[in-house]
Scaffold this motif. Structure first.
Motif, PDB file in Angstrom:
ATOM      1  N   GLU A 212       0.834  -1.205   0.000  1.00  9.77           N
ATOM      2  CA  GLU A 212       0.000   0.000   0.000  1.00  9.77           C
ATOM      3  C   GLU A 212       0.872   1.260   0.000  1.00  9.77           C
ATOM      4  OE1 GLU A 212      -2.647  -0.028   3.312  1.00  9.77           O
ATOM      5  OE2 GLU A 212      -3.605   1.867   2.770  1.00  9.77           O
ATOM      6  N   LYS A 303      -4.580  -5.074  -1.708  1.00 10.06           N
ATOM      7  CA  LYS A 303      -3.916  -3.826  -2.085  1.00 10.06           C
ATOM      8  C   LYS A 303      -3.661  -2.962  -0.857  1.00 10.06           C
ATOM      9  CE  LYS A 303      -6.332  -3.640  -6.520  1.00 10.06           C
ATOM     10  NZ  LYS A 303      -7.473  -4.531  -6.203  1.00 10.06           N
ATOM     11  N   THR A 304      -4.496  -3.137   0.161  1.00 10.61           N
ATOM     12  CA  THR A 304      -4.347  -2.310   1.362  1.00 10.61           C
ATOM     13  C   THR A 304      -4.429  -3.202   2.605  1.00 10.61           C
ATOM     14  OG1 THR A 304      -6.715  -1.985   1.601  1.00 10.61           O
ATOM     15  CG2 THR A 304      -5.540  -0.408   0.241  1.00 10.61           C
TER      16      THR A 304
END
Ligand SMILES: Nc1ncnc2c1ncn2[C@@H]1O[C@H](COP(=O)(O)OP(=O)(O)OP(=O)(O)O)[C@@H](O)[C@H]1O
Ligand SMILES: [Mg+2]
Lengths: 394, 258
Positions: A212, A303-304
């Motif tokens: 991220e 993704k995070t």
């Protein structure tokens, strides 16, 4: 050069966690919290069901029969105060307001009526009315005491046979077994949850977090091998997760006796020897390595950090369900193939250790299987770090 | 003059997700970001990739830096192929782009040493290099301050220094002055010229004409993923200003396509 990379990554990860006071606190706090919370719960439960040792409850009795008077005197534990039938309403009010512990109203000539009563005859038996207040711990416990005495007296009057009337020890389970069964039903679930929480506290942050924040790409343009990054990270994360899990486990073991209260003499973790602890440590280590690897893989897809925490939810449910299976007793499974199922094998090994029914070949199989799964996982993680679609997904 | 970098027919396509299609209001499923791109760069020169937004500059540089793999084509950097020997390439280049971030928790000192280890720089060399570079960029005063607490300009300087801990012969910079004030931008451009004088080969990407005119020896103009012309700064300018020439070229190219 090869191991240098792994060590460099490990040191960086550990410096990241231990250099940050907030992180250290968040890793060690759960253990302390568990200890404080369980101890507090134990105390609260104790004061809920227990009455102070030297407290002598007062019982007002209407028409006190000689037999009952003698019974109570023999057992002790309460003070009887004879009362006139006319004071019943007043005494009831006192019980309601918790000024008085108990009010017992016997029929007049209770002893004669009892002697004359023939159960086969079908008439109504003599009836004793005992008024108590369930909101008061003292009243409640006195009620239990007195009804217990009367029940015993009634049973004695109609005595046809006895069970365990001699003073011997009839429960042939040793104290060790009792405590073992207790620990074996509870600890695997708790340990699995603690280990899982320890891993989840660090792995998504370290992997999805680096993705991220774009810091993983900075490492990927150096000649270090992707496999070294994977191994270095997993080893470091396992160390931190183990510490966190250990903190929780120590908190629990220390607090359990307090939680269980009176039975605390029997529930000491002292019943386990060094060998048991070593076995347990090996199982925990292999479980943490596998869990960290699994959570790292899931985190790499995310993704995070937030997304990673969503991805690992199903794993948490799985871990809890597997932990719960330990409660359906019966000791550890003896069939070897159970020990090849990841995570379930950890639970089985823990059950074995805690209930003194370790299947040695099973534990060996579990450790070997977990090692294989972990290596496969690291391999997969390496492949994922090599995939631009996964590392640079948008 | 030695050709230190050969790019041959680099092509890269991206599959657009449904979300991206919506975001960019397009129906195309596949975007060709770089289309059969070729150029060479010589030892000791600064080569500029000039192009508008979305032309494919960053994508090209990421392929050179082995962060992503080309669909087809290849680039050879000082004898190492990005397709066949990516690990060797990584040892030869320093790459800097805004997407590469430093972990904010650490200090410049720590990060310099960490990346030196990853690059296999011996401790002795590392210390000398760190002292020289930190002094050169004024990082020495902030060497023990967490990156999170540094100003944007100082962060950029630390990123730059960290990207060259291994003293690479080829340096690839994506938009080297983006987001920097004139003072910091000047420090960076001066440093690039200094590196050139040391014989390093430098590839920069930018959409700023003045930067190209000031820095570059040779330029490639890239539009829609294609190299539309490539040559020395003088060859491209043909006596005019780079900006005017660019618009001529842009009109020709886009006009052709329509
Ligand atoms: N990972 C990706 N997935 C999908 N499309 C991408 C991806 N990376 C780049 N693109 C697309 O490829 C094209 C080229 O992008 P690139 O970033 O290389 O352009 P650029 O020349 O660097 O532009 P800028 O000046 O805006 O930085 C753009 O249309 C971009 O949207
Ligand atoms: Mg760009």
């Amino acid at each position: 050069m090869k191991s240098n990379g792994i060590i460099a990554i490990m040191r960086k990860e550990l410096a990241r966690f231990f250099g940050d006071k907030r992180m250290v606190v968040s890793i060690l706090l759960p253990g302390l919290l568990i200890y404080v919370m369980y101890s507090f719960m134990g105390q609260a439960m104790g004061s809920l069901y227990g009455v102070e040792e030297d407290y002598v409850p007062t019982v007002q009795v209407v028409n006190l029969p000689a037999s009952v008077s003698a019974l109570v005197e023999a057992s002790g534990g309460m003070a009887l105060v004879e009362t006139d039938a006319s004071a019943v309403e007043e005494a009831k009010a006192a019980v309601a307001e918790q000024g008085l512990d108990l009010l017992a109203v016997f029929p007049a000539d209770f002893d004669q009526a009892v002697a004359a009563y023939d159960p086969a005859g079908g008439g109504a038996a003599p009836d004793v009315e005992i008024y108590y207040n369930a909101a008061s711990t003292a009243s409640q416990s006195t009620y239990m005491l007195l009804t217990g005495l009367l029940d015993a007296y009634e049973a004695q009057l109609a005595n046809k046979f006895d069970i365990n009337a001699g003073g011997g020890v009839y429960d042939l389970a040793s104290e060790k077994d009792t405590a073992g069964t207790y620990f074996a039903s509870l600890m695997p679930l708790l340990l699995m949850i603690f280990l899982y929480s320890g891993c989840v506290a660090v792995a998504p942050e370290s992997i999805a977090g680096e993705k991220e924040r774009g810091t993983i790409a900075t490492m990927l343009i150096t000649p270090i091998r992707r496999g070294d990054i994977a191994v270095g990270k997993i080893l470091a994360l396992a160390v931190v997760a183990l510490l966190s899990g250990a903190s929780s486990a120590v908190g629990t073991v220390l607090a359990l006796p307090k939680l269980v209260g009176a039975a605390s003499d029997e529930l000491s973790a002292n019943i386990y020897g060094v060998q048991d602890y070593l076995l347990l440590a090996a199982v925990i280590l292999s479980t943490v390595l596998l869990l960290v690897t699994l959570i790292s893989i899931l985190s790499t897809f995310a993704k995070t950090v937030k997304e990673a925490q969503t991805y690992v939810m199903p794993l948490m449910i799985l871990v809890m369900v597997l932990g719960v299976t330990a409660m359906f007793g019966g000791g550890a499974k003896t069939e070897l193939w159970y020990y090849l199922i990841p995570l379930y094998n950890s639970v089985q090994c823990m059950v074995g250790v805690f209930s003194f029914s370790t299947v040695t070949a099973g534990v060996a199989a579990a450790l070997a299987a977990n090692a294989v799964y972990t290596v496969l996982g690291v391999f997969l993680l390496t492949r994922m770090f090599n995939s631009e679609k996964i590392v640079f997904s948008r | 003059m030695k050709e230190l970098l050969q790019v041959r027919g680099l092509t890269k396509t991206f599959r657009l997700s449904a979300k991206q299609q919506k975001l960019e209001k397009t129906r195309e499923k596949v975007r060709t970001a770089v289309n059969d791109l070729s150029f060479t760069a010589n030892e000791g020169e600064i080569f500029g990739l000039l192009g508008p937004n979305g032309a494919g500059k960053t994508t090209t540089l990421r392929m050179l830096a082995t962060l992503i793999r080309p669909d087809s084509g290849d680039a050879v950097l000082d004898g190492a192929s990005v397709v066949k020997e990516p690990e060797q390439v990584r040892g030869k280049i320093g790459f800097l782009t805004s997407e590469l971030k430093l972990e904010e928790f650490f200090t410049p000192n720590y990060l310099f040493d960490f990346f030196s280890t990853l690059h296999g720089v011996p401790p002795q060399v590392r210390r000398q290099r760190r002292e020289a570079l930190f002094a050169r960029f004024g990082i020495d005063r902030f060497a023990e301050v967490k990156v999170a607490d540094l100003s944007t300009g100082m962060k950029q300087k630390v990123s730059l220094v960290v990207s060259i801990v291994h003293d690479p012969d080829i340096i690839i910079f994506d938009e080297p002055t983006n987001g920097l004030d004139v003072l910091t931008a000047r420090v960076v451009t001066d440093f690039l010229q200094e590196l050139r004088s040391q014989g390093k080969t430098i590839i920069v990407s930018t959409h700023i004409f003045s930067l190209v005119e000031k820095l570059c020896d040779r330029v490639g103009i890239i539009i829609d993923g294609r190299m539309v012309c490539c040559g020395t700064l003088e060859e491209i300018r043909r006596g005019g200003s780079l900006e005017d020439r660019f618009f001529d070229i842009y009109r020709e190219t886009v006009g052709e396509a329509e």
